[in-house]
Design a protein around this motif. Structure first.
Motif, PDB file in Angstrom:
ATOM      1  N   VAL A  38       0.863  -1.265  -0.084  1.00 33.78           N
ATOM      2  CA  VAL A  38      -0.025   0.086  -0.094  1.00 33.78           C
ATOM      3  C   VAL A  38       0.730   1.263   0.020  1.00 33.78           C
ATOM      4  CG1 VAL A  38      -1.747  -1.057   1.114  1.00 33.78           C
ATOM      5  CG2 VAL A  38      -0.193   0.200   2.586  1.00 33.78           C
ATOM      6  N   TYR A  39       2.148   1.088  -0.161  1.00 33.82           N
ATOM      7  CA  TYR A  39       3.040   2.334  -0.232  1.00 33.82           C
ATOM      8  C   TYR A  39       3.848   2.361  -1.389  1.00 33.82           C
ATOM      9  CZ  TYR A  39       1.811   3.044   5.008  1.00 33.82           C
ATOM     10  OH  TYR A  39       1.148   3.273   5.907  1.00 33.82           O
ATOM     11  N   THR A  40       4.130   3.381  -1.880  1.00 35.30           N
ATOM     12  CA  THR A  40       5.161   3.557  -2.988  1.00 35.30           C
ATOM     13  C   THR A  40       6.471   3.042  -2.723  1.00 35.30           C
ATOM     14  OG1 THR A  40       5.734   5.684  -2.501  1.00 35.30           O
ATOM     15  CG2 THR A  40       3.705   5.646  -3.919  1.00 35.30           C
ATOM     16  N   LYS A  87      14.106  -2.325   9.254  1.00 33.49           N
ATOM     17  CA  LYS A  87      14.421  -0.919   8.885  1.00 33.49           C
ATOM     18  C   LYS A  87      14.860  -0.267  10.036  1.00 33.49           C
ATOM     19  CE  LYS A  87      10.825  -0.142   5.915  1.00 33.49           C
ATOM     20  NZ  LYS A  87      10.292   0.485   4.466  1.00 33.49           N
ATOM     21  N   GLY A  88      14.613  -0.643  11.102  1.00 37.52           N
ATOM     22  CA  GLY A  88      14.999   0.024  12.430  1.00 37.52           C
ATOM     23  C   GLY A  88      13.813   1.352  12.437  1.00 37.52           C
ATOM     24  N   ILE A  89      12.817   1.285  12.294  1.00 38.16           N
ATOM     25  CA  ILE A  89      12.054   2.558  12.253  1.00 38.16           C
ATOM     26  C   ILE A  89      11.121   2.634  13.538  1.00 38.16           C
ATOM     27  CG2 ILE A  89      11.888   3.077   9.813  1.00 38.16           C
ATOM     28  CD1 ILE A  89       8.931   1.671   9.877  1.00 38.16           C
ATOM     29  N   GLY A  90      11.476   1.696  14.559  1.00 37.91           N
ATOM     30  CA  GLY A  90      10.882   1.538  15.836  1.00 37.91           C
ATOM     31  C   GLY A  90       9.489   1.050  15.626  1.00 37.91           C
ATOM     32  N   GLU A  91       9.131   0.146  16.898  1.00 32.53           N
ATOM     33  CA  GLU A  91       8.109  -0.750  16.820  1.00 32.53           C
ATOM     34  C   GLU A  91       6.719   0.076  16.529  1.00 32.53           C
ATOM     35  OE1 GLU A  91       8.376  -3.823  16.808  1.00 32.53           O
ATOM     36  OE2 GLU A  91       6.356  -4.298  16.815  1.00 32.53           O
ATOM     37  N   ARG A  92       6.727   1.446  17.230  1.00 28.11           N
ATOM     38  CA  ARG A  92       5.583   1.961  16.906  1.00 28.11           C
ATOM     39  C   ARG A  92       5.118   2.245  15.502  1.00 28.11           C
ATOM     40  NH1 ARG A  92       4.217   6.721  20.357  1.00 28.11           N
ATOM     41  NH2 ARG A  92       3.214   5.890  22.375  1.00 28.11           N
ATOM     42  N   SER A  93       6.153   2.811  14.741  1.00 30.07           N
ATOM     43  CA  SER A  93       6.092   3.076  13.188  1.00 30.07           C
ATOM     44  C   SER A  93       5.585   2.016  12.651  1.00 30.07           C
ATOM     45  CB  SER A  93       7.090   3.606  12.568  1.00 30.07           C
ATOM     46  OG  SER A  93       7.432   4.728  13.373  1.00 30.07           O
ATOM     47  N   VAL A  94       6.335   0.631  12.865  1.00 30.30           N
ATOM     48  CA  VAL A  94       5.816  -0.490  12.357  1.00 30.30           C
ATOM     49  C   VAL A  94       4.422  -0.844  12.402  1.00 30.30           C
ATOM     50  CG1 VAL A  94       6.444  -2.775  12.377  1.00 30.30           C
ATOM     51  CG2 VAL A  94       8.165  -1.518  12.348  1.00 30.30           C
ATOM     52  N   ILE A  95       3.919  -0.816  13.748  1.00 32.78           N
ATOM     53  CA  ILE A  95       2.565  -1.115  13.975  1.00 32.78           C
ATOM     54  C   ILE A  95       1.686  -0.007  13.204  1.00 32.78           C
ATOM     55  CG2 ILE A  95       0.698  -1.111  15.729  1.00 32.78           C
ATOM     56  CD1 ILE A  95       2.860  -2.479  17.646  1.00 32.78           C
ATOM     57  N   ALA A  96       1.960   1.111  13.454  1.00 35.56           N
ATOM     58  CA  ALA A  96       1.048   2.304  12.820  1.00 35.56           C
ATOM     59  C   ALA A  96       1.011   2.146  11.295  1.00 35.56           C
ATOM     60  CB  ALA A  96       1.322   3.694  13.457  1.00 35.56           C
ATOM     61  N   ARG A  97       2.254   2.426  10.630  1.00 31.81           N
ATOM     62  CA  ARG A  97       2.318   2.348   9.436  1.00 31.81           C
ATOM     63  C   ARG A  97       2.070   1.127   8.562  1.00 31.81           C
ATOM     64  NH1 ARG A  97       7.653   5.448   8.859  1.00 31.81           N
ATOM     65  NH2 ARG A  97       7.394   7.135  10.678  1.00 31.81           N
ATOM     66  N   HIS A  98       2.749   0.052   8.825  1.00 32.89           N
ATOM     67  CA  HIS A  98       2.808  -1.053   8.141  1.00 32.89           C
ATOM     68  C   HIS A  98       1.817  -2.155   8.792  1.00 32.89           C
ATOM     69  CE1 HIS A  98       6.141  -0.038   5.626  1.00 32.89           C
ATOM     70  NE2 HIS A  98       6.686   0.548   6.744  1.00 32.89           N
ATOM     71  N   ILE A  99       1.217  -2.210   9.985  1.00 31.19           N
ATOM     72  CA  ILE A  99       0.194  -3.261  10.195  1.00 31.19           C
ATOM     73  C   ILE A  99      -0.999  -2.612  10.319  1.00 31.19           C
ATOM     74  CG2 ILE A  99      -0.438  -4.671  12.280  1.00 31.19           C
ATOM     75  CD1 ILE A  99       2.497  -5.073  13.018  1.00 31.19           C
ATOM     76  N   VAL A 100      -1.282  -1.500  10.832  1.00 30.85           N
ATOM     77  CA  VAL A 100      -2.644  -1.109  11.030  1.00 30.85           C
ATOM     78  C   VAL A 100      -3.250  -0.589   9.669  1.00 30.85           C
ATOM     79  CG1 VAL A 100      -4.242   0.673  12.207  1.00 30.85           C
ATOM     80  CG2 VAL A 100      -2.462  -0.268  13.431  1.00 30.85           C
ATOM     81  N   ARG A 101      -2.241   0.184   8.897  1.00 35.04           N
ATOM     82  CA  ARG A 101      -2.710   0.551   7.727  1.00 35.04           C
ATOM     83  C   ARG A 101      -3.156  -0.598   6.643  1.00 35.04           C
ATOM     84  NH1 ARG A 101      -3.324   2.211   2.855  1.00 35.04           N
ATOM     85  NH2 ARG A 101      -2.952   3.760   2.097  1.00 35.04           N
ATOM     86  N   THR A 102      -2.540  -1.614   6.653  1.00 37.46           N
ATOM     87  CA  THR A 102      -3.138  -2.556   5.625  1.00 37.46           C
ATOM     88  C   THR A 102      -3.882  -3.490   6.555  1.00 37.46           C
ATOM     89  OG1 THR A 102      -0.879  -3.390   6.040  1.00 37.46           O
ATOM     90  CG2 THR A 102      -1.344  -3.085   3.977  1.00 37.46           C
ATOM     91  N   ILE A 117      11.440   3.428   0.487  1.00 45.52           N
ATOM     92  CA  ILE A 117      13.014   3.689   0.897  1.00 45.52           C
ATOM     93  C   ILE A 117      13.223   4.847   1.624  1.00 45.52           C
ATOM     94  CG2 ILE A 117      15.186   4.249  -0.331  1.00 45.52           C
ATOM     95  CD1 ILE A 117      13.899   2.527  -2.782  1.00 45.52           C
ATOM     96  N   ALA A 118      12.349   5.819   1.402  1.00 43.98           N
ATOM     97  CA  ALA A 118      12.326   7.261   2.069  1.00 43.98           C
ATOM     98  C   ALA A 118      12.378   7.030   3.746  1.00 43.98           C
ATOM     99  CB  ALA A 118      11.502   8.056   1.620  1.00 43.98           C
ATOM    100  N   GLU A 119      11.518   5.933   3.940  1.00 45.28           N
ATOM    101  CA  GLU A 119      11.284   5.973   5.369  1.00 45.28           C
ATOM    102  C   GLU A 119      12.780   5.560   6.372  1.00 45.28           C
ATOM    103  OE1 GLU A 119       8.684   2.279   5.961  1.00 45.28           O
ATOM    104  OE2 GLU A 119       7.623   3.444   7.462  1.00 45.28           O
ATOM    105  N   VAL A 120      13.444   4.658   5.496  1.00 46.65           N
ATOM    106  CA  VAL A 120      14.755   4.516   6.136  1.00 46.65           C
ATOM    107  C   VAL A 120      15.688   5.844   6.261  1.00 46.65           C
ATOM    108  CG1 VAL A 120      16.761   2.993   6.103  1.00 46.65           C
ATOM    109  CG2 VAL A 120      14.689   2.200   5.010  1.00 46.65           C
ATOM    110  N   LEU A 121      15.722   6.436   5.158  1.00 47.63           N
ATOM    111  CA  LEU A 121      16.217   7.639   5.073  1.00 47.63           C
ATOM    112  C   LEU A 121      16.007   8.715   6.110  1.00 47.63           C
ATOM    113  CD1 LEU A 121      16.869   7.871   1.192  1.00 47.63           C
ATOM    114  CD2 LEU A 121      18.571   7.506   2.844  1.00 47.63           C
TER     115      LEU A 121
END
Lengths: 322, 320, 320
Positions: A108-110, B225-240, A115-119
């Motif tokens: 659901v993301y481009t 990606k090391g973006i933090g568990e909160r971001s993983v849940i909010a952006r990648h789990i909940v969104r889908t 990639i930008a997320e990591v940067l």
């Protein structure tokens, strides 16, 4: 080993299931030096993927847990690190590329966003700068027309292209180590070659180390300097690539090398491809002693005791009494 | 999301509404006897009204002609005349509809606000204590019939504690914040009954959708990606995970309207649902038919909204 | 580059996160499917508890009236609206009738409606699903469109509409009790077949091409035989789960109808009807409403939990 990046010592990653404890990784030790490509080979379920994921602590806990061992990253043990500290290692220091490019990207993301997320996370870039960085990364991994493609969704890319995106994502923070977990298994043969070439090229450009996890001996021969052979959750042989192919010591390694199909020989001598008989033993209740003994044609009484890893040449170690 | 997708969805509503009108009319046509026979006997209804209705419905014509006339009349917004309240049905419905929509909307909002965090938390921590409690409460929630929950709330908050009014009043005097406060107080219980019932099933949906997503490969990618568990849940789990939830909520739409009907009846909320019940109890056929039709159309419309949301949440859809 | 060559000829599956776990051989001991399902069902503690409670409710409803021989319609104004006591363990209603006796008797009808409606739903659903699955082309398309249409119909208003229109004529044919029973069962069942139909069709589509069906076809088995002997047993798990949930839903639907005053007549004390009668005196005699509501709630809750347990046992892939 003056310049060791990663040093795994006696790692045990076990999984609790309804039927008992699965000892997926059961005392694995291996190390990766700066700038080298290490191959980790073995059959499905030998623990190589779990080892790779353990390094980045991507194992779901529970059911998984680290039973014992250390994962030393530049001398610092990763196992006791908090999730927040771990997030500073991930992507920035150690990055990983997975086997299935078709499912490893969020649909659901481009790709640019992903990639930008990591940067954005690791390099303190603004949103717009991150997208610009994503374009650069896509260009680096040879995706044509990156300016436009950065706004496309994963389903608009082919499998090979998605794996390029995955590599771009993994390399965007210039990590010191790239773990590639069977990066080519799900791809067409021609694409496989391109991806491996790309990884080689990236390694030369960015000067990182690569751990290539694969079950393909051919790939190992072409790309790696050193090889670790795993069987049923343990390391059975470790050697420089020439030594391993020239003088394989463990019967399992010998079997692996003999099972490489060779068109020239098969046609000339009507030789049948040699397979290793039997299957991998249960990791629930692994047999005591050498785990390969049941399938080994040289098996003898002494094999019921655990064989130690012994040095048989420079950098060449084997866990077999022979 | 492409415009084409939206247009296609709009066009798809037409056969649904057509199908519903056929079902409704079939029910009416199959009904034994003459649904207007009581008119003749009912002294409260002027004979000319009865005659006009009979003529409009053309009760002696063949079925398809009757259906055709009925459909044309409905499409023209000419929905007949209420026997009981002696005004046009469309006026009556327009008076009542906003209340129902407010109650349903607020209840749905409450359901989402409660269920989303609970479902996500339960789904990301399956089989934890929190998950087990949430799951059990969800089961209790949707096993409690709305009419019983309504009575329980009345018993506790109106009879025992005397905090909230027992029934909904339309004649609240006063102005300014006083009026709003009274409105708010009398809306709490109907909205809570409906919202918690919806929320209970929503928790289950969200939880299972999250459980499905958590084990997907791209969640592991996101973690790596090391973006933090909160971001993983909010952006990648909940969104889908929201994508299937939207569909399930759309499928629940008919149930929501049923629940609204009961709730309105218990608390005497002057909405379209209580209109239906009172029309039935007083044999007010034109109102019954029209309200049923409006409710069906609303369900179709909310399904359309869900489709649009779905297309917006899932970029793959609109390209198909 | 030489391309990849498998390290061994044992089957190499592209497996994700659970590769290592999945590769571990399955447990050695093999159970029959029934034993295995029972083993999984037993692990669902709430489902096991619910089974016991539901069994007690069933026994009470079936055998209770034999033990508790107080007539359900013995009017005693001197003892009206009394709370629980030794002579009336659950108190009395506004006519001084014994609530326990009425609930025991009414439970038979409530449960019978639930079971009968579930059977109607299953029979219709299996038929339509099987026809849709076995016939390709427009028959399938039309039937599935019909299922979608029915799913988007607002059930409760439609239910009310049908009952409103057909009540009187059915009463005259089958008598007040039989007529309402047949109608309620038929309508509730007739509006709940879609889920089962979808399940059966999906099952047929997924196994139509499997070898054993090909074999049956090659041996000249007729389509009906294929469905009955080979496909239905495979679809049984999901259908049982859906059927269980349907029983609960039908009980709620019946009590909702009765609660709205549009179900069974007052002399037949189904749980919903008792609650309807009790709701106006909830401030002075809360026990009356509480006990009847609790009966509905407890029955529905236990059935839902059993459904959940059955899903774990029979249909482990689905989470919802």
């Amino acid at each position: 080993m003056a310049d060791t990046l990663l040093d795994i010592r006696g790692l045990k990653t076990w999984f609790k299931t309804d039927d008992g404890m699965v000892r997926a990784v059961d005392g694995v030790s291996l190390h990766i030096d700066r700038g080298e490509t290490l191959g980790v080979v073995g059959e499905s379920g030998c623990g190589k993927t779990v080892t790779a994921r353990s390094v980045l602590k991507l194992i779901d806990m529970p059911p998984g847990r680290f039973e014992a061992g250390q994962i030393l990253w530049q001398g610092r043990d990763l196992i006791p690190l908090s999730p927040e500290e771990m997030d500073k290692i991930r992507a920035r220091e150690i990055a990983i590329v997975f086997q299935e490019p078709m499912t490893s990207l969020n649909p659901v993301y481009t790709v640019g966003y992903q990639i930008a997320e990591v940067l954005h996370q690791h390099q303190n870039l603004s949103k717009r700068q991150s997208i610009q960085g994503a374009v650069e990364m896509l260009r680096l991994v040879n995706i044509p027309n990156p300016q436009k493609r950065v706004h496309d969704y994963p389903h608009q890319f082919s499998g090979g292209m998605r794996q390029r995106v995955m590599i771009a994502m993994a390399l965007s923070c210039k990590p010191k180590l790239l773990i590639a977990d069977e990066p080519t298994t799900a791809l067409d043969v021609t694409i496989q070659a391109q991806i491996l070439e790309l990884m080689q090229e990236m390694k030369d450009k960015l000067g990182m180390s690569i751990t290539l996890i694969t079950h393909a001996m051919g790939v190992v021969a072409e790309t790696c300097q050193r090889v670790v052979v795993m069987y049923a959750g343990k390391v059975v042989e470790e050697a420089p690539v020439e030594a391993l192919f020239g003088n394989p010591r463990h019967p399992y390694t010998q079997g692996l090398i003999r099972s490489i199909p060779r068109v020239d020989r098969a046609a000339a001598q009507k030789e049948r491809l040699e397979a290793i008989p039997g299957t991998v033993p249960s990791l629930m209740n692994p047999p005591a002693g050498c785990r390969f003994a049941a399938r080994c044609k040289y098996a003898m009484d002494i094999c019921s005791r655990e064989p130690p890893l012994k040095e048989v040449g420079p950098g060449h170690r084997v866990a077999c009494v022979l | 999301m492409s415009r084409q997708y939206v247009i296609r969805r709009i066009l798809l509503m037409i056969p649904s509404i057509f199908g519903i009108s056929v079902v409704l009319f079939t029910v009416l046509a199959l009904a034994p006897g003459d649904p207007f026979s009581e008119l003749a006997a009912n002294p409260a209804i002027p004979p000319e009204v009865a005659a006009a209705l009979r003529a409009k419905f053309g009760l002696d014509d063949p079925v398809w002609t009757r259906y055709y006339h009925w459909l044309i009349a409905m499409l023209h917004g000419d929905w007949g005349f209420s026997f009981a309240s002696r005004i046009n049905v469309e006026t009556l419905i327009l008076q009542r509809l906003p209340t129902t929509l407010v109650v349903i909307g607020a209840a749905q909002l409450l359901a989402i606000v409660v269920a989303l965090p609970v479902g996500v938390l339960a789904g990301t921590r399956p089989y934890s204590i929190f998950d087990q409690i949430a799951n059990t409460l969800a089961f209790v929630g949707f096993s409690l019939p709305t009419f019983f929950t309504g009575l329980l709330l009345i018993l506790v908050f109106s009879v025992q504690l005397d905090w909230l009014p027992m029934v909904y009043r339309t004649d609240i005097s006063g102005a300014g914040w006083q009026w709003y406060w009274e409105q708010f107080k009398q809306s709490i219980m109907p909205i809570a009954v409906l919202g918690l019932f919806q929320g209970a099933s929503l928790v289950r949906y969200v939880r299972s959708a999250v459980l499905d997503v958590v084990r997907l490969d791209y969640v592991t990618t996101a973690r790596s990606k090391g973006i933090g568990e909160r971001s993983v849940i909010a952006r990648h789990i909940v969104r889908t995970a929201l994508i299937p939830v939207v569909t399930l909520v759309a499928l629940q739409m008919p149930v929501i309207f049923g629940g609204a009907l009961v709730t309105e009846q218990i608390f005497r909320v002057p909405g379209i649902g209580s209109l239906l019940i009172s029309a039935m109890l007083s044999n007010d056929t034109p109102v019954v038919m029209a309200v049923t039709f409006v409710l069906s159309c609303l369900v179709v419309f909310f399904n359309f909204i869900a489709d649009i949301l779905y297309g917006w949440l899932d970029p793959r859809i609109s390209y198909r | 580059m030489a391309g990849s060559t498998p390290a061994s000829l044992t089957a190499e599956r592209p497996a994700g996160a659970g590769a290592a776990v999945a590769a571990a051989p399955r447990k050695q001991a093999r159970f029959s499917p029934g034993r295995e399902a029972w083993r999984r069902f037993r692990k669902h503690r709430l489902a096991m508890m619910s089974t016991v409670i539901l069994a007690i409710i069933l026994a009470a409803v079936l055998l209770g009236p034999l033990v508790w021989q107080v007539p359900i319609n013995e009017i005693d104004f001197a003892a009206k609206l009394q709370g629980p006591s030794w002579t009336h363990p659950l108190g009395t209603d506004d006519l001084g009738q014994d609530v326990l006796a009425r609930l025991l008797y009414g439970g038979r009808i409530s449960l019978a409606v639930g079971l009968a409606a579930m059977m109607v739903a299953c029979v219709v659903g299996v038929l339509i699903g099987a026809i849709a699955g076995m016939s390709r082309g427009y028959v399938e398309a039309v039937l599935m469109w019909l299922a979608d249409l029915f799913l988007s119909l607002p059930q409760l208003p439609l239910l009310l509409l049908i009952i409103y229109l057909f009540r009187d004529s059915l009463k005259s044919v089958f008598g007040p009790e039989g007529g309402v029973f047949i109608m309620v069962v038929a309508v509730i069942g007739g509006l709940r077949w879609m889920q089962v139909a979808r399940l059966v069709r999906a099952q047929i589509l997924s196994i139509r091409e499997k070898e054993f069906i090909e074999a049956a076809r090659a041996l000249g088995a007729s389509p009906v035989r294929q469905v009955v002997r080979h496909i239905l047993p495979n679809a049984l798990g999901p259908v049982i789960v859906a059927g269980t949930i349907d029983v609960a839903a039908a009980i709620i639907a019946e009590s909702t109808l009765s609660f709205l005053g549009l179900g069974f007549p007052p002399d037949i004390p189904t749980w919903g009807r008792v609650l309807f009668d009790a709701k106006d005196t909830i401030d002075i005699a809360p026990h009356w409403a509480l006990f009847s509501g609790a009966a509905i709630f407890l029955t529905v809750l236990t059935i839902n939990f059993i459904g959940d347990g059955l899903r774990d046992a029979l249909d482990p892939r689905r989470v919802l």
